[in-house]
Design an enzyme around this catalytic site. Structure first.
Site, PDB file in Angstrom:
ATOM      1  N   HIS A 186      42.936  37.552  33.431  1.00 57.74           N
ATOM      2  CA  HIS A 186      41.902  37.579  32.405  1.00 57.74           C
ATOM      3  C   HIS A 186      42.541  38.104  31.129  1.00 57.74           C
ATOM      4  O   HIS A 186      43.659  38.633  31.138  1.00 57.74           O
ATOM      5  CB  HIS A 186      40.760  38.481  32.840  1.00 57.74           C
ATOM      6  N   GLU A 221      42.005  40.738  29.217  1.00 60.84           N
ATOM      7  CA  GLU A 221      42.330  42.162  29.188  1.00 60.84           C
ATOM      8  C   GLU A 221      43.538  42.472  30.075  1.00 60.84           C
ATOM      9  O   GLU A 221      44.396  43.280  29.716  1.00 60.84           O
ATOM     10  CB  GLU A 221      41.114  42.992  29.632  1.00 60.84           C
TER      11      GLU A 221
END
Length: 145
Positions: A51, A53
């Site tokens: 993802h 992040e």
């Protein structure tokens, strides 16, 4: 809009141009220096945990201590990313929006993370357009397929 959210949006657009999901993130040191920036690469890398992040954290590498760091994300982090934020002691999360996906806000806040939603139309439009064009891919990304 500040320069760090602009960087996160640029990352999201880069991910979209690569055929991926348009979510971007930027990790800052307590002094405001960019440690890492990234975008969702689940599709591009065939890896379910890259993802935005997580990509930014991986690119930052080992910095020893993330306390006092801030992460910008174009979307409220999911529970996977919220868990990483809590685990590594990141102090603040600034998101472009949480209307499209509520994510782990309550979880992060319950662990002392300060969360700020900028409620940006640009972030909403970018992701909502993607979802309209790719509903199955979005459902896969958020674990609803």
């Amino acid at each position: 809009m500040d320069q760090f959210m602009r960087m996160a949006i640029d990352e999201a657009r880069e991910g979209l141009a690569e055929g991926g999901i348009p979510i971007g993130a930027v990790l800052l040191s307590p002094a405001g220096q960019v440690l890492g920036r990234g975008h969702n690469q689940r599709v591009q890398q065939q890896d379910p945990i890259i993802h935005a992040e997580i990509d930014a954290l991986r690119k930052a590498g080992r910095v020893g201590n993330y306390r006092g760091c801030t992460i910008y994300s174009t979307l409220m982090p999911c529970y996977l990313c919220s868990g990483a934020i809590v685990q590594f002691g990141i102090s603040k999360v600034i998101v472009g929006e949480e209307e499209t996906f509520a994510g782990g806000r309550e979880f992060m806040e319950s662990h002392g993370v300060q969360v700020e939603n900028l409620d940006l139309a640009e972030c909403k439009e970018l992701l909502q357009t993607f979802i309209q064009q790719n509903p199955d891919l979005w459902a896969e990304d958020i674990g609803e397929l």
